[in-house]
Design a protein around this motif. Sequence first.
Motif, PDB file in Angstrom:
ATOM      1  N   SER A 154      -5.568   8.030  -4.124  1.00  0.00           N
ATOM      2  CA  SER A 154      -5.161   6.977  -5.161  1.00  0.00           C
ATOM      3  C   SER A 154      -6.083   6.043  -5.354  1.00  0.00           C
ATOM      4  O   SER A 154      -7.349   6.088  -4.798  1.00  0.00           O
ATOM      5  CB  SER A 154      -3.754   6.393  -4.477  1.00  0.00           C
ATOM      6  OG  SER A 154      -4.161   5.888  -3.214  1.00  0.00           O
ATOM      7  N   ALA A 155      -5.732   5.122  -6.229  1.00  0.00           N
ATOM      8  CA  ALA A 155      -6.560   4.069  -6.551  1.00  0.00           C
ATOM      9  C   ALA A 155      -6.870   3.221  -5.541  1.00  0.00           C
ATOM     10  O   ALA A 155      -7.832   2.474  -5.153  1.00  0.00           O
ATOM     11  CB  ALA A 155      -5.972   3.222  -7.873  1.00  0.00           C
ATOM     12  N   TRP A 156      -5.735   2.963  -4.614  1.00  0.00           N
ATOM     13  CA  TRP A 156      -5.898   2.123  -3.292  1.00  0.00           C
ATOM     14  C   TRP A 156      -6.743   2.636  -2.351  1.00  0.00           C
ATOM     15  O   TRP A 156      -7.275   1.796  -1.633  1.00  0.00           O
ATOM     16  CB  TRP A 156      -4.343   2.051  -2.731  1.00  0.00           C
ATOM     17  CG  TRP A 156      -3.562   1.238  -3.702  1.00  0.00           C
ATOM     18  CD1 TRP A 156      -2.392   1.766  -4.393  1.00  0.00           C
ATOM     19  CD2 TRP A 156      -3.725  -0.341  -3.919  1.00  0.00           C
ATOM     20  NE1 TRP A 156      -1.801   0.631  -4.985  1.00  0.00           N
ATOM     21  CE2 TRP A 156      -2.816  -0.458  -4.658  1.00  0.00           C
ATOM     22  CE3 TRP A 156      -4.583  -1.488  -3.461  1.00  0.00           C
ATOM     23  CZ2 TRP A 156      -2.390  -1.923  -5.339  1.00  0.00           C
ATOM     24  CZ3 TRP A 156      -4.440  -2.589  -3.610  1.00  0.00           C
ATOM     25  CH2 TRP A 156      -3.157  -2.868  -4.942  1.00  0.00           C
ATOM     26  N   VAL A 184     -12.085   2.047   0.266  1.00  0.00           N
ATOM     27  CA  VAL A 184     -13.736   2.689   0.477  1.00  0.00           C
ATOM     28  C   VAL A 184     -14.750   1.609  -0.124  1.00  0.00           C
ATOM     29  O   VAL A 184     -15.699   1.339   0.870  1.00  0.00           O
ATOM     30  CB  VAL A 184     -13.821   4.170  -0.192  1.00  0.00           C
ATOM     31  CG1 VAL A 184     -15.221   4.643   0.110  1.00  0.00           C
ATOM     32  CG2 VAL A 184     -12.834   5.137   0.483  1.00  0.00           C
ATOM     33  N   VAL A 185     -14.353   1.376  -1.303  1.00  0.00           N
ATOM     34  CA  VAL A 185     -15.092   0.144  -1.739  1.00  0.00           C
ATOM     35  C   VAL A 185     -15.283  -1.046  -0.933  1.00  0.00           C
ATOM     36  O   VAL A 185     -16.408  -1.600  -0.985  1.00  0.00           O
ATOM     37  CB  VAL A 185     -14.777   0.002  -3.357  1.00  0.00           C
ATOM     38  CG1 VAL A 185     -15.837  -1.269  -3.940  1.00  0.00           C
ATOM     39  CG2 VAL A 185     -15.235   1.131  -4.327  1.00  0.00           C
ATOM     40  N   VAL A 186     -14.172  -1.371  -0.642  1.00  0.00           N
ATOM     41  CA  VAL A 186     -14.238  -2.629   0.183  1.00  0.00           C
ATOM     42  C   VAL A 186     -14.846  -2.481   1.587  1.00  0.00           C
ATOM     43  O   VAL A 186     -15.841  -3.244   1.911  1.00  0.00           O
ATOM     44  CB  VAL A 186     -12.691  -3.164   0.462  1.00  0.00           C
ATOM     45  CG1 VAL A 186     -12.549  -4.341   1.630  1.00  0.00           C
ATOM     46  CG2 VAL A 186     -12.165  -3.735  -0.926  1.00  0.00           C
ATOM     47  N   CYS A 187     -14.618  -1.415   2.206  1.00  0.00           N
ATOM     48  CA  CYS A 187     -15.218  -1.042   3.511  1.00  0.00           C
ATOM     49  C   CYS A 187     -16.826  -1.113   3.023  1.00  0.00           C
ATOM     50  O   CYS A 187     -17.613  -1.776   3.970  1.00  0.00           O
ATOM     51  CB  CYS A 187     -14.893   0.143   3.921  1.00  0.00           C
ATOM     52  SG  CYS A 187     -13.155   0.057   4.869  1.00  0.00           S
ATOM     53  N   ALA A 188     -17.329  -0.175   2.109  1.00  0.00           N
ATOM     54  CA  ALA A 188     -18.793   0.008   1.823  1.00  0.00           C
ATOM     55  C   ALA A 188     -19.566  -1.481   1.319  1.00  0.00           C
ATOM     56  O   ALA A 188     -20.440  -1.748   2.062  1.00  0.00           O
ATOM     57  CB  ALA A 188     -18.888   0.859   0.891  1.00  0.00           C
ATOM     58  N   ALA A 235     -10.118  -7.690   0.003  1.00  0.00           N
ATOM     59  CA  ALA A 235      -9.887  -6.978   1.410  1.00  0.00           C
ATOM     60  C   ALA A 235      -8.418  -7.202   2.114  1.00  0.00           C
ATOM     61  O   ALA A 235      -7.854  -6.358   2.748  1.00  0.00           O
ATOM     62  CB  ALA A 235     -11.126  -7.293   2.264  1.00  0.00           C
ATOM     63  N   ALA A 236      -8.020  -8.285   1.773  1.00  0.00           N
ATOM     64  CA  ALA A 236      -6.851  -8.616   2.493  1.00  0.00           C
ATOM     65  C   ALA A 236      -5.700  -7.929   1.762  1.00  0.00           C
ATOM     66  O   ALA A 236      -4.727  -7.265   2.286  1.00  0.00           O
ATOM     67  CB  ALA A 236      -6.306 -10.110   2.631  1.00  0.00           C
ATOM     68  N   VAL A 270      -3.408  -4.827   3.291  1.00  0.00           N
ATOM     69  CA  VAL A 270      -1.640  -5.119   3.306  1.00  0.00           C
ATOM     70  C   VAL A 270      -1.423  -3.638   2.944  1.00  0.00           C
ATOM     71  O   VAL A 270      -0.450  -3.091   3.436  1.00  0.00           O
ATOM     72  CB  VAL A 270      -1.351  -6.224   2.649  1.00  0.00           C
ATOM     73  CG1 VAL A 270       0.290  -6.095   2.357  1.00  0.00           C
ATOM     74  CG2 VAL A 270      -1.710  -7.447   3.607  1.00  0.00           C
ATOM     75  N   VAL A 271      -1.818  -2.989   1.906  1.00  0.00           N
ATOM     76  CA  VAL A 271      -1.116  -1.920   1.083  1.00  0.00           C
ATOM     77  C   VAL A 271      -1.616  -0.823   2.058  1.00  0.00           C
ATOM     78  O   VAL A 271      -0.762   0.129   2.233  1.00  0.00           O
ATOM     79  CB  VAL A 271      -2.153  -1.754  -0.343  1.00  0.00           C
ATOM     80  CG1 VAL A 271      -1.556  -0.326  -0.834  1.00  0.00           C
ATOM     81  CG2 VAL A 271      -1.631  -2.793  -1.205  1.00  0.00           C
ATOM     82  N   ALA A 272      -2.646  -0.688   2.625  1.00  0.00           N
ATOM     83  CA  ALA A 272      -3.122   0.246   3.514  1.00  0.00           C
ATOM     84  C   ALA A 272      -2.039   0.371   4.838  1.00  0.00           C
ATOM     85  O   ALA A 272      -1.507   1.524   5.357  1.00  0.00           O
ATOM     86  CB  ALA A 272      -4.451   0.416   4.186  1.00  0.00           C
ATOM     87  N   PHE A 273      -1.832  -0.710   5.499  1.00  0.00           N
ATOM     88  CA  PHE A 273      -1.043  -1.025   6.928  1.00  0.00           C
ATOM     89  C   PHE A 273       0.686  -0.442   6.116  1.00  0.00           C
ATOM     90  O   PHE A 273       1.124   0.195   6.582  1.00  0.00           O
ATOM     91  CB  PHE A 273      -1.033  -2.331   7.138  1.00  0.00           C
ATOM     92  CG  PHE A 273      -1.931  -2.299   8.165  1.00  0.00           C
ATOM     93  CD1 PHE A 273      -2.083  -1.686   9.386  1.00  0.00           C
ATOM     94  CD2 PHE A 273      -2.779  -3.370   7.885  1.00  0.00           C
ATOM     95  CE1 PHE A 273      -2.892  -1.847  10.209  1.00  0.00           C
ATOM     96  CE2 PHE A 273      -3.759  -3.618   8.715  1.00  0.00           C
ATOM     97  CZ  PHE A 273      -4.117  -2.784  10.141  1.00  0.00           C
ATOM     98  N   ARG A 274       0.798  -0.786   4.861  1.00  0.00           N
ATOM     99  CA  ARG A 274       2.055  -0.465   4.162  1.00  0.00           C
ATOM    100  C   ARG A 274       2.190   1.002   4.252  1.00  0.00           C
ATOM    101  O   ARG A 274       3.280   1.610   4.496  1.00  0.00           O
ATOM    102  CB  ARG A 274       2.470  -1.135   3.010  1.00  0.00           C
ATOM    103  CG  ARG A 274       2.490  -2.547   3.313  1.00  0.00           C
ATOM    104  CD  ARG A 274       4.029  -3.134   3.828  1.00  0.00           C
ATOM    105  NE  ARG A 274       5.170  -2.755   2.897  1.00  0.00           N
ATOM    106  CZ  ARG A 274       6.345  -3.241   3.253  1.00  0.00           C
ATOM    107  NH1 ARG A 274       6.394  -4.044   4.020  1.00  0.00           N
ATOM    108  NH2 ARG A 274       7.203  -2.711   2.389  1.00  0.00           N
ATOM    109  N   ARG A 275       1.351   1.724   3.574  1.00  0.00           N
ATOM    110  CA  ARG A 275       1.459   3.259   3.533  1.00  0.00           C
ATOM    111  C   ARG A 275       1.245   3.905   4.840  1.00  0.00           C
ATOM    112  O   ARG A 275       1.764   5.007   5.090  1.00  0.00           O
ATOM    113  CB  ARG A 275       0.113   3.532   2.679  1.00  0.00           C
ATOM    114  CG  ARG A 275       0.074   2.977   1.288  1.00  0.00           C
ATOM    115  CD  ARG A 275      -0.944   3.059   0.507  1.00  0.00           C
ATOM    116  NE  ARG A 275      -0.939   4.500  -0.343  1.00  0.00           N
ATOM    117  CZ  ARG A 275      -1.898   4.986  -1.016  1.00  0.00           C
ATOM    118  NH1 ARG A 275      -2.974   4.729  -0.881  1.00  0.00           N
ATOM    119  NH2 ARG A 275      -1.391   6.269  -1.815  1.00  0.00           N
ATOM    120  N   GLU A 276       0.486   3.195   5.839  1.00  0.00           N
ATOM    121  CA  GLU A 276       0.503   4.025   7.216  1.00  0.00           C
ATOM    122  C   GLU A 276       1.732   3.854   7.831  1.00  0.00           C
ATOM    123  O   GLU A 276       2.079   4.744   8.643  1.00  0.00           O
ATOM    124  CB  GLU A 276      -0.578   3.235   8.061  1.00  0.00           C
ATOM    125  CG  GLU A 276      -1.905   3.732   7.743  1.00  0.00           C
ATOM    126  CD  GLU A 276      -2.854   2.893   8.593  1.00  0.00           C
ATOM    127  OE1 GLU A 276      -2.781   2.419   9.483  1.00  0.00           O
ATOM    128  OE2 GLU A 276      -4.248   2.932   8.470  1.00  0.00           O
TER     129      GLU A 276
END
Length: 138
Positions: A31-33, A38-42, A125-126, A130-136
């Motif tokens: 997905s776009a998220w 990945v872009v934020v981490c890099a 990044a925040a 937040v979106v990553a934690f909601r998906r996990e």
Amino acid sequence: MTNAPQSPVDWGEVPPPTEPAASRRPSRPVSAWTVLRVVVCAFGLLSLAYWGYLAWPFPFPGVLFMVGAPLFAAVVWFLFRSPRSPIDTDVVGKVIVEVALVIAGGAAWVSLGHPVVGLVFIVVAALSGVVAFRRETA
């Protein structure tokens, strides 16, 4: 490859070999998220490397910080935050590690004299965190 050893008494047909469960991974659409994550981490790792390059004199401590700061951040992220981390961490621990790494990347830009870049990085990044934690946790 057979599934299980056959006894000499069991003369039935041997079932066809199957793939081990570890090699089968469910395919998830990208997905776009996920791309933003990945872009934020890099960008965070490159920010720490850039900080090490500009903030320290080049020959000795510059190279150490240029390589060491992103390497340390990547190892900490892998050990405590990644989906395949070897250390089982609860949600609070993952949030603490994620926030510390994001603040380190933002603080690198602030210390270089670019507070707007640091603030934008922290906000994006925040949001992706937040979106990553909601998906996990869904």
